[in-house]
Design a protein around this motif. Structure first.
Motif, PDB file in Angstrom:
ATOM      1  N   LEU A 120       0.796  -1.268   0.122  1.00  0.00           N
ATOM      2  CA  LEU A 120      -0.181   0.028   0.229  1.00  0.00           C
ATOM      3  C   LEU A 120       0.852   1.194   0.223  1.00  0.00           C
ATOM      4  CD1 LEU A 120      -3.216  -0.803   2.136  1.00  0.00           C
ATOM      5  CD2 LEU A 120      -2.803  -1.012  -0.317  1.00  0.00           C
ATOM      6  N   PRO A 121       1.806   1.417   1.145  1.00  0.00           N
ATOM      7  CA  PRO A 121       2.382   2.600   0.858  1.00  0.00           C
ATOM      8  C   PRO A 121       3.498   2.845  -0.390  1.00  0.00           C
ATOM      9  CG  PRO A 121       3.379   1.262   2.535  1.00  0.00           C
ATOM     10  CD  PRO A 121       2.235   0.673   1.947  1.00  0.00           C
ATOM     11  N   ILE A 122       3.913   1.726  -0.755  1.00  0.00           N
ATOM     12  CA  ILE A 122       4.477   1.766  -2.235  1.00  0.00           C
ATOM     13  C   ILE A 122       3.966   2.268  -3.370  1.00  0.00           C
ATOM     14  CG2 ILE A 122       6.189   0.543  -3.655  1.00  0.00           C
ATOM     15  CD1 ILE A 122       7.188  -1.084  -1.459  1.00  0.00           C
ATOM     16  N   GLY A 123       2.790   1.747  -3.344  1.00  0.00           N
ATOM     17  CA  GLY A 123       1.836   1.688  -4.413  1.00  0.00           C
ATOM     18  C   GLY A 123       1.341   3.251  -4.464  1.00  0.00           C
ATOM     19  N   ILE A 124       1.161   3.867  -3.296  1.00  0.00           N
ATOM     20  CA  ILE A 124       0.883   5.107  -2.965  1.00  0.00           C
ATOM     21  C   ILE A 124       1.650   6.161  -3.456  1.00  0.00           C
ATOM     22  CG2 ILE A 124      -0.200   6.974  -1.405  1.00  0.00           C
ATOM     23  CD1 ILE A 124      -1.564   4.870   0.132  1.00  0.00           C
ATOM     24  N   TYR A 125       3.027   5.715  -3.145  1.00  0.00           N
ATOM     25  CA  TYR A 125       4.065   6.508  -3.333  1.00  0.00           C
ATOM     26  C   TYR A 125       4.472   6.554  -4.988  1.00  0.00           C
ATOM     27  CZ  TYR A 125       8.732   8.389  -3.785  1.00  0.00           C
ATOM     28  OH  TYR A 125      10.012   9.073  -4.058  1.00  0.00           O
ATOM     29  N   ALA A 126       4.176   5.363  -5.625  1.00  0.00           N
ATOM     30  CA  ALA A 126       4.577   5.268  -6.942  1.00  0.00           C
ATOM     31  C   ALA A 126       3.491   6.095  -8.001  1.00  0.00           C
ATOM     32  CB  ALA A 126       4.683   3.876  -7.462  1.00  0.00           C
ATOM     33  N   ALA A 127       2.272   6.165  -7.405  1.00  0.00           N
ATOM     34  CA  ALA A 127       1.241   7.077  -8.191  1.00  0.00           C
ATOM     35  C   ALA A 127       1.378   8.395  -7.904  1.00  0.00           C
ATOM     36  CB  ALA A 127      -0.239   6.411  -7.521  1.00  0.00           C
ATOM     37  N   VAL A 128       1.776   8.960  -6.548  1.00  0.00           N
ATOM     38  CA  VAL A 128       1.758  10.193  -6.477  1.00  0.00           C
ATOM     39  C   VAL A 128       3.063  10.671  -7.078  1.00  0.00           C
ATOM     40  CG1 VAL A 128       1.765  11.798  -4.477  1.00  0.00           C
ATOM     41  CG2 VAL A 128       0.471  10.048  -4.337  1.00  0.00           C
ATOM     42  N   ARG A 129       4.152   9.845  -6.921  1.00  0.00           N
ATOM     43  CA  ARG A 129       5.254  10.361  -7.461  1.00  0.00           C
ATOM     44  C   ARG A 129       5.581   9.853  -9.022  1.00  0.00           C
ATOM     45  NH1 ARG A 129       4.688  13.619  -4.355  1.00  0.00           N
ATOM     46  NH2 ARG A 129       5.844  14.261  -2.636  1.00  0.00           N
ATOM     47  N   LYS A 130       4.694   9.879  -9.874  1.00  0.00           N
ATOM     48  CA  LYS A 130       4.560   9.099 -11.099  1.00  0.00           C
ATOM     49  C   LYS A 130       5.942   9.467 -11.795  1.00  0.00           C
ATOM     50  CE  LYS A 130       1.662  10.371 -14.204  1.00  0.00           C
ATOM     51  NZ  LYS A 130       0.775  10.582 -15.112  1.00  0.00           N
ATOM     52  N   TYR A 131       6.537   8.417 -12.367  1.00  0.00           N
ATOM     53  CA  TYR A 131       7.778   8.684 -13.259  1.00  0.00           C
ATOM     54  C   TYR A 131       9.162   9.128 -12.360  1.00  0.00           C
ATOM     55  CZ  TYR A 131       4.261   7.993 -16.912  1.00  0.00           C
ATOM     56  OH  TYR A 131       3.246   7.777 -17.595  1.00  0.00           O
TER      57      TYR A 131
END
Length: 329
Positions: A120-131
């Motif tokens: 969950l935290p990694i997926g949220i971070y990856a979406a918020v900080r895309k690319y």
């Protein structure tokens, strides 16, 4: 909410009955039965087969009865708490499966907890900080986790642990605590052994959940309600966690129903490789020997776990998303 729960409970009972019927039918699909396999193994070993003994065993276990009669005998015993007797182990099925099934549920439950806490935290971070660099690292790690089979990861981990630390990874308990009752010492011993299989089992699921969470959250972050929340001055962390993350959790919560049975089935080879006293190797052995009462009981219990998990996911979905609660009104 109560009417929602009542409808789900009615569907749950009917589904469990259907699962029991299908589970028993699956065991009957291969040609022959346990005694056929038993006679073949005796012939291969050069032992003499006593026809009278085989006939007596067939009559004892009712193997010549029609399928429907065998099913109702089996399901009638289960209603009374009797899952039958294992042909292979010559012991009641309940004595064989409860300990191993409990180990499986505990082990896979820890794996699910690790999956969610990490994904969950990694997926949220990856979406918020895309690319960003973190997004690329999460993507690469996710692809590696999905590509590596669990049993191969287990073999590599066991090899590296032995080479660098001189210790073997395997089992869930120390030999002197294998059959002892649960206490603080046994719990600590379990945790000292369980981290390796939990890590192996959680790897692929964590990678999958990261990808799903990232994709769902990316869809929500561009929607008008998020833009409106930001324009009203809502803090960024609150605008993300309170609204889009809550909506993006729906597909993840809906997977609770099949996560545990999937982990149990996928852990069969891992359990054999790491010598784990779980239900997976027992199920594999019962299927190869056509031990129908043992195999049917394990398959049915896995089906019941799926139904219970689906009920839990439905209740959580109804709690976090009012649209589901009031969808029928």
């Amino acid at each position: 909410m109560l009417s929602f729960l009542f409808r789900r409970l009615i569907a749950m009972v009917l589904t469990i009955w259907a699962v029991s019927f299908v589970a028993f039918a699956i065991i009957q699909l291969p040609p022959g039965d346990y005694l056929t396999s038993y006679m073949a193994s005796l012939s291969a070993a050069g032992d003499r087969i006593n026809p009278e003994t085989i006939a007596a065993l067939r009559e004892r276990y009712g193997l010549d009865d029609p399928y429907v009669i065998q099913y109702f005998k089996w399901i009638g015993g289960i209603v009374q708490g009797d899952f039958g007797e294992s042909f292979e182990w010559k012991a009641p099925v309940t004595d064989l499966i409860w300990g191993r099934l409990g180990n499986s549920i505990l082990l896979e439950g820890l794996a699910i907890l690790v999956m969610w806490l990490v994904a969950l935290p990694i997926g949220i971070y990856a979406a918020v900080r895309k690319y960003s660099l973190g997004d690329y690292l999460a993507t690469i790690g996710g692809f590696i986790g999905l590509a590596i089979p669990n049993f191969l990861f287990a073999l590599v981990l066991m090899y590296l642990w032995y080479v660098y630390f001189g210790q073997t990874l395997g089992g869930l308990f120390s030999p002197d605590l294998e059959g002892s009752p649960w206490n603080l010492e046994r719990i600590l011993d379990f945790l000292a052994h369980a981290w390796a299989p939990v890590l192996v089992l959680a790897t692929a699921g964590t990678a999958q959940l990261i990808r799903v969470m990232r994709a769902n959250l990316l869809d929500e972050l561009t929607k008008p309600y998020v833009v409106t929340a930001r324009s009203k001055g809502l803090p960024e962390w609150r605008a993300i966690l309170k609204y889009p993350v809550r909506v993006a959790l729906n597909p993840l919560v809906s997977t609770i129903g099949w996560l545990l049975p999937t982990l149990v089935s996928s852990s069969v080879v891992v359990s054999v490789v790491m010598n784990l006293p779980t239900a997976g190797p027992l199920l594999l052995k019962s299927l190869t020997t056509q031990d129908m009462y043992l195999a049917g009981a394990i398959i049915m219990l896995l089906g019941i776990l799926t139904v219970i998990g689906t009920l839990i996911s439905d209740l959580i979905l109804a709690w976090i998303d009012p649209r589901i609660r009031y969808g029928g009104r």
